[in-house]
Scaffold this motif. Structure first.
Motif, PDB file in Angstrom:
ATOM      1  N   ALA A 458      41.708 -11.254  -8.756  1.00 37.31           N
ATOM      2  CA  ALA A 458      41.413 -11.742  -7.395  1.00 37.31           C
ATOM      3  C   ALA A 458      41.596 -10.652  -6.338  1.00 37.31           C
ATOM      4  CB  ALA A 458      42.301 -12.947  -7.068  1.00 37.31           C
ATOM      5  N   GLN A 461      37.671  -5.643  -5.885  1.00 39.36           N
ATOM      6  CA  GLN A 461      36.393  -5.765  -5.164  1.00 39.36           C
ATOM      7  C   GLN A 461      35.231  -5.707  -6.134  1.00 39.36           C
ATOM      8  OE1 GLN A 461      36.224  -3.000  -1.910  1.00 39.36           O
ATOM      9  NE2 GLN A 461      37.130  -4.615  -0.672  1.00 39.36           N
ATOM     10  N   ASP A 462      35.455  -5.034  -7.255  1.00 40.91           N
ATOM     11  CA  ASP A 462      34.421  -4.908  -8.291  1.00 40.91           C
ATOM     12  C   ASP A 462      35.093  -5.071  -9.642  1.00 40.91           C
ATOM     13  OD1 ASP A 462      32.170  -3.570  -6.543  1.00 40.91           O
ATOM     14  OD2 ASP A 462      34.014  -2.441  -6.176  1.00 40.91           O
ATOM     15  N   LYS A 483      31.062 -13.646 -10.222  1.00 40.15           N
ATOM     16  CA  LYS A 483      30.314 -13.532  -8.956  1.00 40.15           C
ATOM     17  C   LYS A 483      30.118 -14.899  -8.319  1.00 40.15           C
ATOM     18  CE  LYS A 483      27.027 -10.814 -10.836  1.00 40.15           C
ATOM     19  NZ  LYS A 483      26.014  -9.829 -11.136  1.00 40.15           N
ATOM     20  N   SER A 486      33.877 -16.590  -7.446  1.00 40.94           N
ATOM     21  CA  SER A 486      34.901 -15.947  -6.617  1.00 40.94           C
ATOM     22  C   SER A 486      34.306 -15.014  -5.575  1.00 40.94           C
ATOM     23  CB  SER A 486      35.852 -15.150  -7.506  1.00 40.94           C
ATOM     24  OG  SER A 486      35.174 -14.017  -8.016  1.00 40.94           O
ATOM     25  N   TYR A 487      32.984 -14.795  -5.638  1.00 37.04           N
ATOM     26  CA  TYR A 487      32.272 -13.896  -4.723  1.00 37.04           C
ATOM     27  C   TYR A 487      32.743 -12.440  -4.867  1.00 37.04           C
ATOM     28  CZ  TYR A 487      31.918 -18.617  -2.708  1.00 37.04           C
ATOM     29  OH  TYR A 487      31.774 -19.961  -2.544  1.00 37.04           O
ATOM     30  N   ILE A 488      33.358 -12.125  -6.007  1.00 35.89           N
ATOM     31  CA  ILE A 488      33.724 -10.730  -6.288  1.00 35.89           C
ATOM     32  C   ILE A 488      32.536 -10.077  -6.988  1.00 35.89           C
ATOM     33  CG2 ILE A 488      35.223  -9.228  -7.681  1.00 35.89           C
ATOM     34  CD1 ILE A 488      37.433 -11.320  -7.303  1.00 35.89           C
ATOM     35  N   HIS A 489      32.209  -8.870  -6.578  1.00 33.82           N
ATOM     36  CA  HIS A 489      31.101  -8.178  -7.229  1.00 33.82           C
ATOM     37  C   HIS A 489      31.486  -7.852  -8.673  1.00 33.82           C
ATOM     38  CE1 HIS A 489      29.020  -4.336  -8.311  1.00 33.82           C
ATOM     39  NE2 HIS A 489      28.052  -5.233  -8.249  1.00 33.82           N
ATOM     40  N   THR A 585      40.304 -17.156 -10.999  1.00 39.01           N
ATOM     41  CA  THR A 585      40.151 -16.193  -9.898  1.00 39.01           C
ATOM     42  C   THR A 585      39.662 -16.928  -8.648  1.00 39.01           C
ATOM     43  OG1 THR A 585      39.626 -14.481 -11.512  1.00 39.01           O
ATOM     44  CG2 THR A 585      39.112 -13.992  -9.232  1.00 39.01           C
ATOM     45  N   LYS A 589      41.534 -17.369  -5.088  1.00 36.36           N
ATOM     46  CA  LYS A 589      40.918 -16.956  -3.820  1.00 36.36           C
ATOM     47  C   LYS A 589      40.637 -18.138  -2.893  1.00 36.36           C
ATOM     48  CE  LYS A 589      38.637 -13.345  -3.227  1.00 36.36           C
ATOM     49  NZ  LYS A 589      37.580 -12.362  -3.039  1.00 36.36           N
TER      50      LYS A 589
END
Ligand code: G6P
Length: 606
Positions: A458, A461-462, A483, A486-489, A585, A589
């Motif tokens: 969490a 960023q990538d 993605k 959690s909107y994490i790349h 994750t 978040k």
């Protein structure tokens, strides 16, 4: 622009519209709206931005009276998710809801502007209401106006219309986008699918392309694309009207992950009996020269895994395509080839369009679908249900593993039909496959460890996911899940491809999730992992206990799945930590697990 419902009923219609929209929310949740005609024949509407709950809350404070209504849940295409762009759109005496895209709306809107009508929204849909109102103002009846309007529309649409002052009239039209008419007792319905109508009726007519249906409470008159009266079958269908709940879980997705051992068992029991495979007639794979696999999103990754299985087990050449690319690529198709379209919802517009493109160009089309009443199930030559049960979480979990289970059965059948394995070989593979629900059950025990590791993910960023062979598409699916939720790349790579570019991304802030079952590629995958660690990459190794013992040293974290060394069906098992890592994750978040931003469970526009 996504789910539509229409009701000519005998009760207050707005609670019924909301009930149906709940069942259509999988098609989008950017905004929702309803319109109804009250006892005085007056048309009115309520709309709200965001999830359906915002509309229901609004209806508590600003109720909407009437027994006739239409409703809509939106996945925005033209125009932002604002109340102004929410459906129903009202122009003059006309209210309309729409699923699809009107491709020539700019030209038509220009024409309407020239007559003095100004648009009130940024949508493509509003022009439909403008045109119908325009033709009615010239003296045409509502049905003639709809017919004249529809003839001018390019693109795909399912439309529902109500008319001010006409409480016993509902008109529907479709081209491209699916639409069902429901028959009640003195009541009539329209809906994007049979599931939306299930609380009201199980008697359904599926409209065909170009049909216009004029409904009153006495029934439906259907006119075909050529303007002739058409008789369409009324089928009794089982779309499951049961209420759907979380069964004590915090999210639908958690429930759906936990259900996998049971639904996988159900799916396998449906297609396997002892050492035999039970499939519909017409699936002798020795007749197929090649297989074209087409799907979107998670279903595409299931198809990607299946390509490995069909090629390796059955020696059947496979072409794999993302549905949205497939038909525009104009791939040469072998008339003796077969096609497999994989889709949870069976309604995804890209996959449906690919299926229609394939019809007549290959010898057989097969739909592997979770929703048995869906458009793909109906339009494929052979539909094979994946039997995962209703999946509510927008990010697919149990539907993915059930797709894999059914595709594995097909690959074993293909291997046997094509003489690659004998009866004993088939029995061995079936036994391996049958072990999967039990192994998945054991893997659910990793939930707490995944939750701990998710606290670390969490912060990232990538994130990279690596896998080889049939585990490569699982790495892609793991990255997609992270993605989406959690909107994490995140990106998935074939482990061996890492050194050809993505390795440049590695530093101590990029977690790398490595899927390394102890198969013939284990050592190579571990070497790729060492290359990451040599560059200070933080690795999460997923293997079995022996794999973790052999290669876990120096990793940031490890997850030990139950051992099933060498099984080609391991993607089913390795899907579980992909799901849990993404799920926890997202929980860490605080994102919306079951309805992530910008997504829809099924995207019904191309
Ligand atoms: C949407 C969903 C994805 C899904 C894809 C295909 O994009 O957000 O989760 O995998 O559609 O859906 P289907 O119903 O065809 O499997």
């Amino acid at each position: 622009m996504c789910g539509i419902i229409g009701i000519l009923g005998n009760h207050e219609v707005s609670p019924q519209l909301v009930e149906a929209l709940k069942r259509l929310e999988y098609r989008g949740y950017d905004s929702a709206g309803v319109a109804s005609i009250d006892a005085q024949g007056r048309l009115d509407r309520r709309r709200a931005v965001g999830k359906l709950v915002n509309l229901s809350d609004k209806l508590v404070h600003q109720p909407l009276a009437g027994h006739a209504g239409i409703g809509h849940t939106r996945w925005a295409t033209h125009g932002a998710a604002t109340e102004n762009n929410a459906h129903p759109h009202l122009r003059g005496p006309v209210a309309v809801v729409h699923n699809g895209i009107i491709e020539n709306f700019r030209e038509l809107r220009g024409e309407m502007v020239a007559t003095g009508l100004n648009p009130e929204s940024d949508t493509d849909t509003e022009v439909v209401a403008m045109l119908v109102a325009h033709y009615m103002a010239q003296g045409m009846s509502p049905a003639e106006s709809v017919r004249t309007t529809v003839a001018r529309l390019h693109g795909a649409f399912a439309l529902g219309f109500l008319f001010d002052g006409q409480p016993d009239l509902l008109i529907a039209a479709r081209k491209g986008s699916p639409l069902a008419v429901g028959h009640g007792e003195g009541e009539m319905f329209i809906g994007s699918d049979a599931i939306a109508l299930a609380p009201f009726t199980d008697r359904i007519t599926y409209l065909e392309d170009g049909d216009i249906a004029v409904l009153t409470r006495a029934g439906a008159q259907i006119i075909d694309a050529a303007g002739r009266p058409a008789l369409r079958e009324v089928a009794t269908i089982d779309a499951g009207s049961a209420a759907i709940d979380k069964a004590g879980h915090r999210h639908f997705m958690a429930k759906e992950i936990a259900e996998q051992p049971v639904v996988l068992g159900d799916a396998l029991n449906h297609y396997l009996q002892d050492d035999r495979i039970i499939l519909p007639e017409g699936l002798d794979f020795s007749q197929a020269s090649r297989l074209t696999l087409v799907a979107c999103g998670t279903a595409f990754y299931a198809a990607h895994v299946a390509k490995y299985w069909f090629e390796r087990l059955a020696g059947l050449p496979c072409d794999l395509d993302i549905a949205s690319e497939f038909r525009y690529r104009e791939p040469p198709l072998d008339p003796s080839g077969w096609a497999l379209c994989v889709s949870q919802s069976g309604e995804t517009a890209d996959t449906l369009a690919a299926l229609h493109h394939l019809r007549g160009k290959v010898a057989r089309t097969i739909g592997v679908v979770n929703v048995g009443t869906s458009a793909i199930a109906r339009d494929a030559d052979i539909a094979l249900p994946t039997l995962a049960g209703v999946e509510v979480g927008v990010a697919s979990s149990k539907a993915f593993t059930c797709q894999l289970a059914v595709l594995a059965v097909l690959a074993i059948k293909a291997a046997h039909d094509r003489g690659r394995i004998d009866d004993a070989g088939r029995a061995r593979l079936i036994a391996e496959l049958r072990a999967m629900p039990g192994l998945v059950n054991q893997a659910l025990g990793l939930a707490d460890e995944c939750q701990r590791l998710a606290a670390w993910l969490a912060e990232a960023q990538d994130v990279l996911y690596l896998g080889r062979g049939p585990l490569y598409p699982v790495a892609l699916e793991g990255a997609l899940k992270l993605k989406e939720l959690s909107y994490i790349h995140a990106e998935g790579y074939a482990s061996g491809e890492l050194k050809h570019g993505p390795i440049a991304l590695i530093d101590r802030n990029v977690p790398v999730v490595v899927l390394a079952p102890r198969d013939e590629l284990f050592d190579k995958t571990v070497s790729n992992m060492q290359e990451v660690m040599a560059r200070h990459g933080q690795v999460l190794l997923i293997s079995d206990a022996e794999g973790v013992r052999q290669a876990g040293e120096g990793c940031h974290g490890t997850l030990a799945l139950p051992a099933a060394s060498g099984s080609i069906f391991l993607p089913i098992l390795y899907a579980v930590p992909m799901q849990y890592l993404a799920y926890y994750t997202a929980v860490a978040k605080g994102t919306d697990v079951d309805q992530p931003r910008n997504l829809a469970k099924s995207v019904t526009v191309e």
